[in-house]
Motif scaffolding. Structure first.
Motif, short mmCIF file in Angstrom:
data_model
loop_
_atom_site.label_atom_id
_atom_site.label_comp_id
_atom_site.label_asym_id
_atom_site.label_seq_id
_atom_site.Cartn_x
_atom_site.Cartn_y
_atom_site.Cartn_z
N ALA A 1 0.07 -20.02 23.50
CA ALA A 1 0.73 -19.77 22.20
C ALA A 1 0.85 -21.07 21.42
O ALA A 1 0.55 -21.12 20.23
CB ALA A 1 2.09 -19.13 22.42
N ALA A 2 1.24 -22.15 22.11
CA ALA A 2 1.41 -23.43 21.42
C ALA A 2 0.06 -23.96 20.93
O ALA A 2 -0.04 -24.52 19.85
CB ALA A 2 2.07 -24.44 22.34
N GLU A 3 -0.97 -23.80 21.74
CA GLU A 3 -2.27 -24.34 21.32
C GLU A 3 -2.89 -23.54 20.19
O GLU A 3 -3.49 -24.11 19.28
CB GLU A 3 -3.25 -24.40 22.51
CG GLU A 3 -4.62 -24.91 22.07
CD GLU A 3 -5.52 -25.38 23.20
OE1 GLU A 3 -5.02 -25.62 24.32
OE2 GLU A 3 -6.73 -25.52 22.96
N HIS A 4 -2.81 -22.22 20.25
CA HIS A 4 -3.60 -21.40 19.34
C HIS A 4 -2.80 -20.72 18.23
O HIS A 4 -3.40 -20.23 17.26
CB HIS A 4 -4.37 -20.34 20.12
CG HIS A 4 -5.31 -20.90 21.13
ND1 HIS A 4 -6.44 -21.59 20.76
CD2 HIS A 4 -5.30 -20.92 22.49
CE1 HIS A 4 -7.09 -22.00 21.85
NE2 HIS A 4 -6.41 -21.60 22.91
N MET B 1 -16.67 -27.93 15.16
CA MET B 1 -15.70 -28.04 16.25
C MET B 1 -14.53 -27.10 16.07
O MET B 1 -13.89 -26.71 17.05
CB MET B 1 -15.16 -29.47 16.32
CG MET B 1 -16.25 -30.50 16.56
SD MET B 1 -15.59 -32.19 16.47
CE MET B 1 -14.60 -32.24 17.97
N GLY B 2 -14.23 -26.77 14.83
CA GLY B 2 -13.08 -25.90 14.60
C GLY B 2 -13.02 -25.51 13.14
O GLY B 2 -13.68 -26.11 12.29
N MET B 3 -12.22 -24.51 12.85
CA MET B 3 -12.13 -23.98 11.49
C MET B 3 -10.70 -23.50 11.21
O MET B 3 -9.99 -23.10 12.12
CB MET B 3 -13.00 -22.73 11.35
CG MET B 3 -14.45 -22.98 11.22
SD MET B 3 -15.20 -21.47 10.53
CE MET B 3 -16.62 -21.38 11.56
N ILE C 1 -5.61 -18.65 10.46
CA ILE C 1 -5.64 -19.13 11.85
C ILE C 1 -6.44 -20.43 11.93
O ILE C 1 -7.26 -20.74 11.06
CB ILE C 1 -6.24 -18.09 12.83
CG1 ILE C 1 -7.69 -17.74 12.47
CG2 ILE C 1 -5.37 -16.85 12.91
CD1 ILE C 1 -8.44 -17.04 13.59
N HIS C 2 -6.17 -21.17 13.00
CA HIS C 2 -6.94 -22.38 13.32
C HIS C 2 -7.72 -22.09 14.60
O HIS C 2 -7.14 -21.66 15.59
CB HIS C 2 -6.01 -23.56 13.59
CG HIS C 2 -5.21 -23.94 12.40
ND1 HIS C 2 -4.15 -23.19 11.95
CD2 HIS C 2 -5.31 -24.99 11.54
CE1 HIS C 2 -3.64 -23.76 10.86
NE2 HIS C 2 -4.33 -24.85 10.59
N THR C 3 -9.01 -22.35 14.57
CA THR C 3 -9.80 -22.19 15.79
C THR C 3 -10.24 -23.57 16.26
O THR C 3 -10.38 -24.49 15.46
CB THR C 3 -11.06 -21.34 15.56
OG1 THR C 3 -12.02 -22.12 14.83
CG2 THR C 3 -10.75 -20.07 14.78
N GLY C 4 -10.42 -23.71 17.58
CA GLY C 4 -10.93 -24.97 18.13
C GLY C 4 -9.91 -26.09 18.09
O GLY C 4 -8.75 -25.90 17.70
N THR D 1 -14.17 -20.18 17.42
CA THR D 1 -15.02 -20.95 16.51
C THR D 1 -16.43 -20.39 16.54
O THR D 1 -17.03 -20.12 15.49
CB THR D 1 -15.02 -22.44 16.91
OG1 THR D 1 -13.68 -22.91 16.94
CG2 THR D 1 -15.84 -23.27 15.92
N ALA D 2 -16.97 -20.19 17.75
CA ALA D 2 -18.33 -19.66 17.86
C ALA D 2 -18.41 -18.24 17.32
O ALA D 2 -19.45 -17.83 16.79
CB ALA D 2 -18.79 -19.69 19.32
N LEU D 3 -17.33 -17.48 17.45
CA LEU D 3 -17.34 -16.12 16.90
C LEU D 3 -17.41 -16.16 15.37
O LEU D 3 -18.11 -15.36 14.75
CB LEU D 3 -16.09 -15.36 17.35
CG LEU D 3 -15.99 -13.91 16.87
CD1 LEU D 3 -17.10 -13.06 17.47
CD2 LEU D 3 -14.63 -13.31 17.21
N MET D 4 -16.70 -17.09 14.77
CA MET D 4 -16.69 -17.19 13.30
C MET D 4 -18.00 -17.77 12.77
O MET D 4 -18.48 -17.34 11.72
CB MET D 4 -15.51 -18.05 12.84
CG MET D 4 -14.16 -17.40 13.08
SD MET D 4 -13.95 -15.89 12.09
CE MET D 4 -12.52 -15.14 12.89
#
Lengths: 457, 457
Positions: free
Chosen positions: A425-428, B162-164, B174-177, B190-193
């Motif tokens: 939860a904290a990371e994502h 690396m992230g989005m 949302i933040h990915t990666g 990230t890879a899904l997006m």
């Protein structure tokens, strides 16, 4: 009991390849690290993808959990049957199906181990580079997004799995990816499955990228007066663009553990172990340039060799690092941390972690794949002393907090399992809920490795 | 009309940054290739992630489609508003937010173009290598999983994002990666997006891997008597492990088109254009080893140079290949094919494709990124002659059929959009339905770029 009905149907399907023996149940309920043993209700040994489909269909009918099992080397309790259910052991699906040298790829069943695969590949001049240390199964490595010592050069399982066959929760068998080197064709289901830890399906076949065995390899070791100097040397090596195939860090306590476990005589000081792949000229040149960087950071002379036996001894020692550290405290079990931070934050993360551990009641030798910014403190606890496990969890919490604050991750390579789930939860943030929505869409009953990776469940 | 209500709310939110002018609507309804113009109902120009969230929320409330727009250089009609709706043009979100040289990464807004980014990076000694030719936006490149001439060395957008930050269909951001170099922390969103073509959300921020600008670059060109020899030279170069940064193929018809368009004087024969990155010594050595391979395959002498102006001229010509080919038939539009096959099948795929085109009523010059097994036939059609578009589609169908039979993909780098959607069922089977389930889970109303990538919708 639904599980009894499922077991009866599985018996009919598989005969003796369903085991209910206490020995098998216990062996498949055990973890390499500190988690308590939680045996499944039965262990099945499929031999084909079709059997894996039938197993999942039977479990779906009776709403019984399905947990994949490779070599059992995971460190985060990924394959523990924490809600009971059927453990699917892929050890009989260990064939190498097709090696395509011209395309530098191979198709394998999930139960083949990385060592068996590389043994078989040797004559082709190719190898599969991902190396987590343990002789893990390829299926397990894919499902946990494993990496290890060579990721700095060859990438992780994310980068080296081209496609998969996956049995979904409803028994459908899908193919992800192609054998083309790249594709822009729809959602990247291969990447979604890699690292999904069996929560979206079971993989029954994988196609992997291979790499040419380097013409020459040089490897060596050196020590530093303190950890900051070692990390500074790593950072400078990366920034100089010297192409490392491996760059591993061990702390003074780990060096002491090696001395006892492997009968070597290392200085009780931080060390770097490094390897270069290329031509005889390039690997010699790389080693010499690295030696200069080490000298600039007051390291001991970088001793390197291109002789295979010396190299093998070095990496065998490193690969046994976890066991050497475990053996350094009699009867201890390990809580293994696995943070990974941007390189610029590595020195700080290591130093603050060491200070934390030094001030704690338990030992925690450190080692790691510092070229990626990834390191492990192996927190050694006596499980009979509840305060020790509490202390280890507190240290782990602080490491993860620090990693996230520095732009890093709770787990660089070991995966989530049950050990790192408290940090998701904290990371994502909301992205964790998105993972939950994907899980819900592909496994609405929640039978695939329940209790892992995603929220709730 | 729901769209009128949405437009009224968008006007209130954005004022003049909602455009309903015919010029803007038409400009955002046009495609670089053969698809007919399909203007959106309105074009909005957000300046912040929060505005992008508000835009999506307004559209969700009124069930109005939302289509992202980068630089409009896509070839498969990805950004066409085929169900109407609001086009979200990211040209005002074109800032480079943070360059972190020590970590070799950068965070950008989606509207920055790859040329603007590399211009800004130049002083740091770093560059962003993914190069689809067109001066595309980074957001568009990520969303279509773009690659291009340098993928053989540096990978595609899959490997370099690396992230989005992503705005989902319900307005959540949302933040990915992470900024760590690797992670095993949950599903790889990230890879899904990357490659999801705006069907799962809009990206409003991206963190990218950077690479060191090579100390030296050598590049050159040579011709072959036939395509099979050129492809054989490519295959041998790969198998020798010569590290190419680019290896591009053009056919005799493409060479003729270059002569007219760029005022050069190439032999009307198949050519390879090649580039090596490294040190002055290594790039010279690579070029010389490659020259030997070319000679072994009866190619013309490999003329190479490490001079920047010659190199720039070579790649400018290559990057204009699409336009040169378009100009070779007056008034023609293009149906662009994009198959990618395992390297061992490349010669066969190219030869069979050429034979097909030679026997057809339309021209179709070929060029491609042959180091990845990826090539394009640019099928030139007069849209006033319906039989020609039919013929082009027939040729395209046969190419894809061939690619899939050989283990390849319908699209190596251009993406699905509307042009390649008819091939998704054949390429993915049940996995295509899985993509549909993921879409349904994340965008149950189906407002994000409807009609693209997934089944039905």
């Amino acid at each position: 009991m639904p599980v009894q009905q499922a077991l009866a149907e599985l018996r009919h399907l598989l005969g003796e390849r369903l085991s209910l023996s206490k020995a098998d149940l216990d062996a498949h309920g055990r973890s390499e690290s500190h988690f308590r043993t939680t045996p499944p209700d039965g262990v099945v040994f499929p031999e084909t993808s079709e059997e894996a489909q039938d197993i999942v269909r039977i479990c779906a009918t009776h709403n019984v959990p399905v947990i994949g099992w490779g070599a059992g080397t995971s460190l985060e309790g990924h394959a523990l049957a924490i809600r009971g259910g059927i453990c699917v052991d892929f050890s009989r699906m260990n064939k190498i199906l097709e090696i395509r040298s011209a395309d530098m790829d191979v198709t394998v069943q999930p139960g083949v181990t990385r060592e068996a695969l590389n043994e078989e590949l040797r004559a082709t001049g190719l190898f599969f580079p991902v190396d987590p240390g343990a002789n893990a199964s390829i299926g397990g490595m894919a499902m946990t997004r494993a990496s290890g010592t060579t990721a700095v050069r060859y990438g992780t399982m994310r980068d080296n799995v081209m496609g998969m066959q996956v049995v979904l929760a409803d028994g459908r068998l899908i193919h992800t990816g192609t054998r083309a080197r790249k594709s822009a064709s729809g959602y990247d289901l291969t990447a979604l499955m890699v690292g999904s830890e069996g929560t979206l399906g079971l993989t029954t076949e994988l196609t992997l990228k291979l790499h040419g065995i380097p013409e020459a390899i040089s490897a060596g070791i050196c020590s530093f007066s303190d950890m900051a100097s070692a990390v500074a040397a790593v950072t400078e090596t990366i920034q100089m663009g010297i192409p490392m195939a491996r760059i591993e860090f061990v702390c003074a306590d780990t060096a002491r553990a090696f001395n006892t476990y492997a009968g070597v005589s290392m200085d009780p000081a931080p060390h770097l172990m490094v390897e270069f792949h290329g031509s005889p000229e390039s690997t010699a040149q790389d080693a010499e340039r690295f030696a200069e960087i080490v000298a600039d950071h007051d390291g001991s002379p970088f001793r390197w060799s291109s002789r295979e036996e010396e190299r093998r001894a070095l990496w065998a020692m490193r690969h046994n690092g976890y066991y050497a550290i475990l053996a350094s405290r009699k009867g201890a079990r390990a809580l293994v941390t696995d943070i990974c931070v941007p390189i610029s934050q590595l020195a700080r993360a290591v130093e603050e972690t060491q200070a934390d551990i030094a001030a704690s009641i338990i030992p925690g030798p450190i080692l790691g794949h510092v070229g990626d910014g990834n390191f492990h403190a192996i927190l050694l606890v006596d499980l009979d002393q509840p305060a020790e496990l509490e202390e280890a969890k507190r240290l782990s919490d602080r490491m993860v907090e620090r990693s996230l604050a520095l732009g890093g991750t709770a787990t660089g390579e070991h995966g989530v399992g049950i050990g790192k789930k408290p940090y998701m939860a904290a990371e994502h943030g909301d992205a964790w809920d998105v993972m939950g929505s994907i899980k819900q869409a592909l496994d609405p009953q929640g039978i695939m490795n329940p209790g892992k990776v995603v929220p709730g469940n």
